[in-house]
Design an enzyme around this catalytic site. Structure first.
Site, PDB file in Angstrom:
ATOM      1  N   GLU A 194       7.298   0.841  11.740  1.00 56.17           N
ATOM      2  CA  GLU A 194       5.767   0.755  11.012  1.00 56.17           C
ATOM      3  C   GLU A 194       4.916   0.720  12.061  1.00 56.17           C
ATOM      4  OE1 GLU A 194       5.556   0.808   7.752  1.00 56.17           O
ATOM      5  OE2 GLU A 194       7.656   0.742   7.553  1.00 56.17           O
ATOM      6  N   GLY A 195       3.711   1.103  11.560  1.00 59.44           N
ATOM      7  CA  GLY A 195       2.384   1.086  12.541  1.00 59.44           C
ATOM      8  C   GLY A 195       1.721   2.227  13.087  1.00 59.44           C
TER       9      GLY A 195
ATOM     10  N   GLU B  17       4.759   6.995   2.219  1.00 58.86           N
ATOM     11  CA  GLU B  17       5.588   5.895   2.609  1.00 58.86           C
ATOM     12  C   GLU B  17       4.807   4.647   1.640  1.00 58.86           C
ATOM     13  OE1 GLU B  17       5.520   3.294   5.923  1.00 58.86           O
ATOM     14  OE2 GLU B  17       3.466   3.749   6.231  1.00 58.86           O
TER      15      GLU B  17
ATOM     16  N   SER C 133      -2.605  -2.594   5.743  1.00 61.54           N
ATOM     17  CA  SER C 133      -3.752  -3.264   6.423  1.00 61.54           C
ATOM     18  C   SER C 133      -5.004  -2.470   5.889  1.00 61.54           C
ATOM     19  CB  SER C 133      -3.607  -2.919   7.958  1.00 61.54           C
ATOM     20  OG  SER C 133      -3.446  -1.478   8.172  1.00 61.54           O
TER      21      SER C 133
ATOM     22  N   LYS D  91      11.928  10.485  10.743  1.00 63.92           N
ATOM     23  CA  LYS D  91      11.404   9.089  10.989  1.00 63.92           C
ATOM     24  C   LYS D  91      12.198   8.085  11.385  1.00 63.92           C
ATOM     25  CE  LYS D  91       7.751   9.965   7.426  1.00 63.92           C
ATOM     26  NZ  LYS D  91       7.040   9.348   6.362  1.00 63.92           N
TER      27      LYS D  91
ATOM     28  N   ASN E 146       4.278   0.702   1.915  1.00 60.93           N
ATOM     29  CA  ASN E 146       4.123  -0.338   3.025  1.00 60.93           C
ATOM     30  C   ASN E 146       4.139  -1.661   2.141  1.00 60.93           C
ATOM     31  OD1 ASN E 146       3.453   0.851   5.539  1.00 60.93           O
ATOM     32  ND2 ASN E 146       2.008   1.786   4.414  1.00 60.93           N
TER      33      ASN E 146
ATOM     34  N   ARG F 191       0.700  -1.001   0.067  1.00 69.16           N
ATOM     35  CA  ARG F 191      -0.063  -0.101  -0.042  1.00 69.16           C
ATOM     36  C   ARG F 191       0.833   1.009  -0.035  1.00 69.16           C
ATOM     37  NH1 ARG F 191      -2.915   0.799   5.124  1.00 69.16           N
ATOM     38  NH2 ARG F 191      -1.140   2.259   5.261  1.00 69.16           N
TER      39      ARG F 191
ATOM     40  N   ARG G  39      -7.649   7.719   4.743  1.00 66.37           N
ATOM     41  CA  ARG G  39      -7.692   8.054   5.991  1.00 66.37           C
ATOM     42  C   ARG G  39      -7.926   9.458   6.360  1.00 66.37           C
ATOM     43  NH1 ARG G  39      -2.588   4.644   7.809  1.00 66.37           N
ATOM     44  NH2 ARG G  39      -1.812   5.710   5.888  1.00 66.37           N
TER      45      ARG G  39
ATOM     46  N   LYS H 129      11.947   2.969   5.682  1.00 63.87           N
ATOM     47  CA  LYS H 129      12.089   4.321   5.433  1.00 63.87           C
ATOM     48  C   LYS H 129      13.301   4.629   4.874  1.00 63.87           C
ATOM     49  CE  LYS H 129       7.890   5.008   7.786  1.00 63.87           C
ATOM     50  NZ  LYS H 129       7.557   3.601   8.275  1.00 63.87           N
TER      51      LYS H 129
HETATM   52  P1  ADP Z   1       4.078   4.229   9.588  1.00 66.15           P
HETATM   53  O1  ADP Z   1       4.850   3.246   8.871  1.00 66.15           O
HETATM   54  O2  ADP Z   1       4.166   4.276  11.026  1.00 66.15           O
HETATM   55  O3  ADP Z   1       2.808   4.449   9.246  1.00 66.15           O
HETATM   56  P2  ADP Z   1       4.539   6.907   8.103  1.00 66.15           P
HETATM   57  O4  ADP Z   1       5.481   7.320   7.535  1.00 66.15           O
HETATM   58  O5  ADP Z   1       3.260   6.390   7.297  1.00 66.15           O
HETATM   59  O6  ADP Z   1       4.993   5.786   9.197  1.00 66.15           O
HETATM   60  O7  ADP Z   1       4.073   8.112   9.318  1.00 66.15           O
HETATM   61  C1  ADP Z   1       2.834   7.928   9.899  1.00 66.15           C
HETATM   62  C2  ADP Z   1       2.085   9.406   9.800  1.00 66.15           C
HETATM   63  O8  ADP Z   1       2.959  10.467  10.117  1.00 66.15           O
HETATM   64  C3  ADP Z   1       1.498   9.218   8.344  1.00 66.15           C
HETATM   65  O9  ADP Z   1       0.281   8.549   8.438  1.00 66.15           O
HETATM   66  C4  ADP Z   1       1.038  10.835   8.263  1.00 66.15           C
HETATM   67  O10 ADP Z   1      -0.233  10.998   8.901  1.00 66.15           O
HETATM   68  C5  ADP Z   1       2.458  11.296   8.993  1.00 66.15           C
HETATM   69  N1  ADP Z   1       3.414  11.625   8.109  1.00 66.15           N
HETATM   70  C6  ADP Z   1       4.418  10.916   7.846  1.00 66.15           C
HETATM   71  N2  ADP Z   1       5.213  11.591   6.906  1.00 66.15           N
HETATM   72  C7  ADP Z   1       4.570  12.836   6.889  1.00 66.15           C
HETATM   73  C8  ADP Z   1       5.095  14.047   6.166  1.00 66.15           C
HETATM   74  N3  ADP Z   1       6.378  13.963   5.296  1.00 66.15           N
HETATM   75  N4  ADP Z   1       4.334  15.318   6.150  1.00 66.15           N
HETATM   76  C9  ADP Z   1       3.347  15.101   6.938  1.00 66.15           C
HETATM   77  N5  ADP Z   1       2.782  14.103   7.519  1.00 66.15           N
HETATM   78  C10 ADP Z   1       3.445  12.852   7.416  1.00 66.15           C
HETATM   79 MG    MG Z   2       4.180   2.071   7.151  1.00 65.93          MG
HETATM   80 MG    MG Z   3       2.038   4.878   7.299  1.00 62.96          MG
END
Ligand code: ADP
Ligand code: MG
Ligand code: MG
Length: 499
Positions: free
Chosen positions: A392-393, A169, A176, A388, A171, A153, A475, A334
């Site tokens: 994950e999660g 990102e 999920s 970051k 996944n 995803r 979402r 990442k």
């Molecule tokens: P995870 O693998 O834990 O889901 P993400 O990279 O998706 O990690 O980050 C989790 C959440 O943080 C995302 O769903 C988003 O809401 C927020 N986020 C992540 N990266 C950014 C970004 N570059 N700008 C704004 N919000 C972000």
């Molecule tokens: Mg993720």
């Molecule tokens: Mg995410």
């Protein structure tokens, strides 16, 4: 402005908006102005729909809801109405899905690239180090994965200022909500149909979403390629899983549409009950396993002891199809996302120049912490970055002033622990008005949204059997919240309304 196309939904019998919340949002009509009587009716019908159609999660207030199906269920957190989304960006996100699938497959085959790119991270992050250790072992024995299954995803936010669809990102493990997301699209379509007199929206502008069946089909085809009619598909799960119905939807589809049996086991159970036969066949609890589908194993907290790591290694050594294999898992970290965004790296993996350009267009600014100019800027303007770790999660990132503090602390320590993190450009999506349903109550909130597009990929030796976009998940979360996880309690499930 081009952003008027993302104005909130047009409703017929609602009051005109009096005041603007944000200059950038110019709603013609606003869902927040749906009068309370209509809102009550909509909310009630949405709750009934969720209950009758299995759009459910385990109630977090109950202890048993994470282990026993059928008890203490609650409707999944959902938006009451779909979120407007520009059709052009929707098309763009669908178009890149198969290219990202291909990219993951190519990157996964370059063991050297994965090990090299993650070599500094390995020293700073024990979890990534354990994954790399398994990966190294597979390289040493020259383990070949002939049947390769990816259920990914790719998540995006639409950056308000640049109007660019930027990838958050990709996944590659435990992607999920494929089971529930298609139900959210159906819920919204059903409500728009039922309330067409009150809400002037066309249900057909919610794109078809077959995520559950497409994921099940890919799993079934992988099972078929494996070629043992008595073998099962193993779902690797957490001991407690409140999002179990999302997973059971895939099992149900596999059983009913494909006559394939699934079993559910934790990593600890696999360690206790699993064994490899001479020919590499994985047998768990007396049953041969054709496909391993991970819905656990992506977080350090999934590995309570050595037992879980033994199970992970056992599965990797087996000849079962792994979704994901260790190299697919690592390709979704990442750090690898950041390495792929460097100049001339995509070119290592893809030939087609148009494809490369399409992917690059989705890349936000991504930096390693050994790029001192960027770190300096991030300390000066921390609000423009997200920091970051390799996790994950949801709930793991660092935002705002905390970025500055964390970077200064890492600089002071100077031990290389900075390699556990990457820096990313913070994306600022436009703010919308939504009605979020939680525990039976509608909440009018100012929100931002993140679009996830599923991709499925299946290859056997040189033959690509599946490479497609496989549904989507919107979402939506309160705009003041940094993180986005639905399971983590930050966001709700949503669908999109093309404008
Ligand atoms: P995870 O693998 O834990 O889901 P993400 O990279 O998706 O990690 O980050 C989790 C959440 O943080 C995302 O769903 C988003 O809401 C927020 N986020 C992540 N990266 C950014 C970004 N570059 N700008 C704004 N919000 C972000
Ligand atoms: Mg993720
Ligand atoms: Mg995410």
């Amino acid at each position: 402005s081009p952003f008027s196309v993302i104005s909130p939904l047009k409703c017929a019998k609602v009051h005109r908006m009096q005041t603007q919340v944000e200059d950038s949002v110019k709603p013609i009509v606003d869902p927040h102005d749906i009068d309370s009587k209509l809102l009550q009716k909509l909310a009630y019908d949405a709750l009934v729909w969720c209950s009758l159609n299995g759009l459910l999660v385990g109630d977090r207030n109950s202890k048993r809801s994470g282990t026993v199906p059928g008890v203490d269920m609650v409707h999944a957190p959902v938006a009451l109405l779909p979120m407007s989304f520009p059709e052009s960006h929707w098309k763009q996100s669908c178009e890149v899905a198969p290219i990202f699938n291909e990219l993951v497959d190519r990157v996964s085959q370059d063991g050297e690239f994965l090990q090299q790119s993650l070599s500094r991270t390995k020293k700073a992050d024990p979890f990534t180090s354990r994954l790399l250790e398994i990966h190294s072992k597979m390289l040493e024995i020259n383990k070949i994965e002939e049947i390769r299954l990816g259920l990914h995803r790719s998540d995006y936010m639409l950056d308000e200022q640049t109007k660019l669809l930027l990838q958050i990102e990709l996944n590659t493990i435990s992607s999920s909500f494929s089971g529930l997301s298609c139900l959210v699209s159906e819920l919204h379509r059903s409500l728009l149909q039922q309330y067409r007199e009150d809400i002037a929206l066309d249900p057909n502008r919610i794109p078809t979403n077959n995520a559950a069946n497409q994921f099940a089909e890919a799993l079934a085809k992988a099972w078929n390629e494996y070629g043992d009619p008595r073998a099962v598909i193993l779902f690797v799960v957490q001991a407690e899983e409140r999002n179990m119905y999302d997973q059971h939807w895939l099992s149900a589809s596999l059983r009913e549409r494909h006559q394939v049996t699934t079993i559910r086991k934790t990593l600890a159970e696999i360690d206790a009950l699993g064994e490899l036969q001479q020919d590499g066949t994985l047998v768990v609890d007396g049953q041969a396993v054709a496909v391993i589908y991970f819905r656990a194993g992506y977080a350090p907290s999934d590995y309570h002891s050595e037992s879980e790591w033994r199970a992970r290694l056992l599965m990797e050594q087996s000849r079962a199809v792994k979704c994901p294999s260790i190299s697919y898992h690592l390709a979704g970290t990442k750090k690898i996302q950041q390495e792929l965004a460097k100049p001339n790296v995509l070119e290592r993996f893809l030939e087609n120049k148009d494809d490369i350009a399409k992917l690059r267009k989705c890349f936000a600014g991504l930096w390693s912490l050994d790029e001192s100019d960027t770190v300096k800027d991030a300390i000066e303007r921390p609000g423009l970055y997200v920091m970051k770790p390799q996790r994950e999660g949801g709930g793991n990132n660092i935002y705002g002033e905390d970025v500055k503090e964390a970077l200064l602390k890492l600089q002071k320590e100077g031990t290389g622990s900075d390699a556990a993190y990457i820096l990313m450009q913070r994306i600022f999506p436009n703010i919308s008005h939504s009605i979020l349903m939680r525990e039976g109550i509608p909440h009018k909130e100012q929100t931002i949204s993140e679009l996830g597009v599923y991709g499925s990929y299946l290859r056997n030796k040189d033959e690509v059997l599946i490479n497609e976009q496989a549904g989507y998940l919107m979402r939506t979360k309160v705009s003041s919240s940094n993180e986005g996880g639905v399971a983590a309690g930050f966001a709700v499930l949503d669908s999109i309304y093309l404008v």
